[in-house]
Design a protein around this motif. Structure first.
Motif, short mmCIF file in Angstrom:
data_model
loop_
_atom_site.label_atom_id
_atom_site.label_comp_id
_atom_site.label_asym_id
_atom_site.label_seq_id
_atom_site.Cartn_x
_atom_site.Cartn_y
_atom_site.Cartn_z
N CYS A 142 9.07 96.63 50.51
CA CYS A 142 8.07 97.05 51.01
C CYS A 142 8.20 97.64 52.56
CB CYS A 142 6.63 96.42 50.90
SG CYS A 142 5.21 97.09 51.62
N ARG A 143 8.67 98.76 52.70
CA ARG A 143 9.10 99.06 54.15
C ARG A 143 7.67 99.25 54.96
NH1 ARG A 143 14.31 102.73 52.37
NH2 ARG A 143 15.29 101.36 50.75
N ILE A 144 6.69 99.70 54.50
CA ILE A 144 5.58 100.03 55.36
C ILE A 144 4.81 99.14 56.12
CG2 ILE A 144 3.77 100.27 53.49
CD1 ILE A 144 4.11 102.73 56.45
N GLY A 145 5.27 97.87 55.34
CA GLY A 145 4.63 96.74 55.87
C GLY A 145 3.26 96.07 55.30
N ALA A 146 3.22 96.81 53.97
CA ALA A 146 1.79 96.37 53.46
C ALA A 146 1.80 94.92 52.82
CB ALA A 146 1.29 97.37 52.33
N LEU A 147 2.89 94.63 52.53
CA LEU A 147 3.15 93.03 51.99
C LEU A 147 3.67 92.18 53.15
CD1 LEU A 147 4.46 93.81 48.38
CD2 LEU A 147 2.32 93.13 49.14
N SER A 148 3.24 91.02 53.09
CA SER A 148 3.66 89.98 53.90
C SER A 148 3.67 88.59 53.44
CB SER A 148 2.87 89.87 55.32
OG SER A 148 1.36 89.54 55.09
N THR A 149 4.20 87.73 54.10
CA THR A 149 4.24 86.31 53.58
C THR A 149 4.11 85.24 54.57
OG1 THR A 149 5.44 84.74 51.96
CG2 THR A 149 6.70 85.83 53.76
N ASN A 150 3.62 84.24 54.25
CA ASN A 150 3.42 82.88 55.29
C ASN A 150 4.52 81.90 54.77
OD1 ASN A 150 2.68 80.49 56.51
ND2 ASN A 150 1.01 81.37 57.15
N GLU A 151 5.60 81.96 55.34
CA GLU A 151 6.95 81.05 54.88
C GLU A 151 6.09 79.49 54.61
OE1 GLU A 151 10.40 81.27 56.69
OE2 GLU A 151 10.45 83.52 56.28
N SER A 152 5.32 79.27 55.46
CA SER A 152 4.90 77.57 55.42
C SER A 152 3.82 77.44 54.38
CB SER A 152 4.11 77.13 56.88
OG SER A 152 3.06 77.95 56.89
N GLU A 153 3.08 78.50 53.97
CA GLU A 153 2.31 78.13 53.00
C GLU A 153 2.64 78.92 51.42
OE1 GLU A 153 -1.74 79.27 53.69
OE2 GLU A 153 -1.56 78.74 55.80
N LEU A 154 3.59 79.47 51.58
CA LEU A 154 4.44 80.05 50.64
C LEU A 154 3.25 81.18 49.54
CD1 LEU A 154 6.71 77.70 48.91
CD2 LEU A 154 7.43 79.39 50.25
N ILE A 155 2.75 82.08 50.37
CA ILE A 155 1.83 82.73 49.91
C ILE A 155 2.15 84.50 50.25
CG2 ILE A 155 -0.11 81.38 50.33
CD1 ILE A 155 -0.84 83.05 52.92
N LEU A 156 1.93 85.24 49.27
CA LEU A 156 2.01 86.75 49.22
C LEU A 156 0.66 87.26 49.45
CD1 LEU A 156 4.20 89.12 48.83
CD2 LEU A 156 3.27 88.91 46.44
N GLN A 157 0.98 88.13 50.77
CA GLN A 157 -0.39 88.79 51.06
C GLN A 157 -0.35 90.43 50.87
OE1 GLN A 157 -2.02 86.20 54.71
NE2 GLN A 157 -0.09 86.97 54.90
N HIS A 158 -1.43 91.12 50.87
CA HIS A 158 -1.32 92.46 50.79
C HIS A 158 -2.45 92.83 51.75
CE1 HIS A 158 -2.76 96.55 48.93
NE2 HIS A 158 -1.21 96.61 49.01
N HIS A 159 -1.99 93.85 52.62
CA HIS A 159 -2.61 94.79 53.64
C HIS A 159 -3.06 95.90 52.84
CE1 HIS A 159 -1.24 92.07 56.74
NE2 HIS A 159 -0.11 91.74 55.87
N GLY A 160 -4.36 96.14 52.52
CA GLY A 160 -4.80 97.35 51.87
C GLY A 160 -4.69 98.64 52.59
N ALA A 161 -5.02 98.33 53.86
CA ALA A 161 -5.20 99.45 54.69
C ALA A 161 -3.93 100.19 55.09
CB ALA A 161 -5.96 99.34 55.98
N MET A 162 -2.92 99.35 54.92
CA MET A 162 -1.32 99.80 55.14
C MET A 162 -0.62 100.37 54.01
SD MET A 162 -0.54 99.61 58.52
CE MET A 162 1.26 99.85 58.28
N CYS A 163 -1.26 100.08 52.79
CA CYS A 163 -0.58 100.35 51.64
C CYS A 163 -0.66 101.92 51.13
CB CYS A 163 -1.05 99.70 50.34
SG CYS A 163 -0.31 100.17 48.91
N VAL A 164 0.58 102.70 50.97
CA VAL A 164 0.53 103.91 50.68
C VAL A 164 0.76 104.29 49.21
CG1 VAL A 164 1.32 104.44 53.00
CG2 VAL A 164 2.91 104.14 51.04
N GLY A 165 0.58 102.97 48.20
CA GLY A 165 0.50 103.36 46.98
C GLY A 165 1.93 103.93 46.49
N CYS A 166 3.18 103.62 47.23
CA CYS A 166 4.32 104.41 46.83
C CYS A 166 4.72 103.73 45.44
CB CYS A 166 5.38 104.05 47.72
SG CYS A 166 5.71 102.38 47.93
N GLY A 167 4.49 102.30 45.02
CA GLY A 167 4.72 101.76 43.60
C GLY A 167 5.90 101.00 43.72
N ILE A 168 6.89 101.05 44.76
CA ILE A 168 8.07 100.50 44.72
C ILE A 168 7.98 98.94 44.25
CG2 ILE A 168 10.04 99.69 46.08
CD1 ILE A 168 9.81 102.30 47.57
#
Length: 327
Positions: free
Chosen positions: A216-242
């Motif tokens: 995810c090169r646009i930065g719509a996905l992120s993680t918190n290593e201490s909690e091991l969670i996967l997060q999605h930032h809807g406003a940043m997602c461009v729907g590329c589908g990669i």
């Protein structure tokens, strides 16, 4: 435009500079170098616009024709901008002008077609403020009719995003400001451009391998290593589908459209994983699900020693080196 060995390639000899690719690009990776995004943003910040102004954008030839062949009305709230190709203007460009004080944005079109205009800006501004005519395409002959009437400018103050990242980050800031000013929520339109999408994750299938995050090169996905969670930032997602294509577990899917509300601008947790720690030093080096998944795949290969997979990368190398030394 083609996808070559080095990525996206543009054949300059065949390009007609229609601007369609620039206006459609959600990230700003494709730029109209005669008036790039950074220059456009700085220009908007320095425009001497009065609140509620009408901004007319047109090519040099269009504005010359307008000024020399017709009597142009003068007004303190009428501003002309020479823009080489108005078809290259994206949703971000148009909303930037609107938050700079432009109640109406008129794009001069010699051909008078108007069918090329992306109506997303009008859809958003009508839903939030009841403005159905904020962005118009006009011929030179019809310009006068578009300079009068209309509801008042709805914003109490102008807004300019700080700094300049990618185009999507700027659009996120503009949409958040407009939503806050209107006090309304908005169901963003479903369209063929997939400009606004929602990412859905099947938490049962997700192993927390983070293959999607790495792509995810646009930065719509992120993680918190201490909690091991996967997060999605809807406003940043461009729907590329990669992310959907690289997910080894088929845990991700995209749907077009999105609800513009407070949650849209905040990271949403898609999945949470149980950590697995190194047997030797106790360092967390992965998730229990991903470990079990790898073990299930390797269980059918008797020649592979899987014991060293229970150690972190450092301890794994030390163990292998020690075993080799003892031999």
């Amino acid at each position: 435009i083609d996808r070559g060995d080095k990525g996206i390639e543009v054949d300059a000899f065949r390009c007609m500079e229609c601007g369609a690719c620039v206006s459609a690009c959600p990230t700003g990776a494709l730029q109209y170098q005669r008036f790039p995004d950074g220059v456009f943003l700085e220009y908007c910040r320095n425009l001497p616009l009065k609140s509620g102004s009408t901004v007319v954008l047109g090519s040099e030839s269009s504005l010359h024709t307008l000024w020399w062949q017709r009597k142009v009305p003068t007004s303190a709230k009428l501003f002309f901008v020479e823009y080489p190709n108005v078809r290259a203007l994206s949703l971000w460009h148009l909303l930037s002008l609107f938050t700079s004080g432009a109640r109406r944005i008129i794009l001069l079109d010699h051909a008078g077609e108007g069918t090329w205009l992306d109506q997303q800006a009008n859809v958003i501004l009508e839903a939030l403020f009841g403005l159905s005519d904020a962005v118009l395409v006009s011929t030179l002959q019809d310009l006068d009719s578009h300079l009068v009437g209309g509801t008042p400018y709805p914003l109490a103050k102008c807004f300019f995003p700080q700094g300049f990242g990618n185009r999507r980050a700027q659009l996120k800031a503009l949409l958040e400001f407009l939503m806050q000013q209107s006090g309304r929520q908005l169901q963003l339109p479903v369209d063929d451009t997939h400009c606004f999408t929602s990412l859905i994750c099947d938490a049962e299938r997700c192993t927390g391998c983070l293959a999607c995050l790495n792509e995810c090169r646009i930065g719509a996905l992120s993680t918190n290593e201490s909690e091991l969670i996967l997060q999605h930032h809807g406003a940043m997602c461009v729907g590329c589908g990669i992310c959907v294509r690289v997910c080894p577990e088929d845990a991700l899917s995209l749907t077009t459209g999105a609800l513009l509300n407070d949650a849209f601008f905040q990271p949403v947790v898609l999945s949470r994983a149980e950590p697995i720690a190194c047997r030797k030093c106790g360092k967390v080096f992965g998730t229990r699900k991903s470990f079990n998944r790898v073990m299930a795949i390797l269980s059918h290969r008797e020649t592979i020693d899987t014991e060293h997979f229970e150690y972190c990368d450092v301890c794994r190398v030390e163990n292998l080196f020690a075993a080799h030394t003892n031999e």
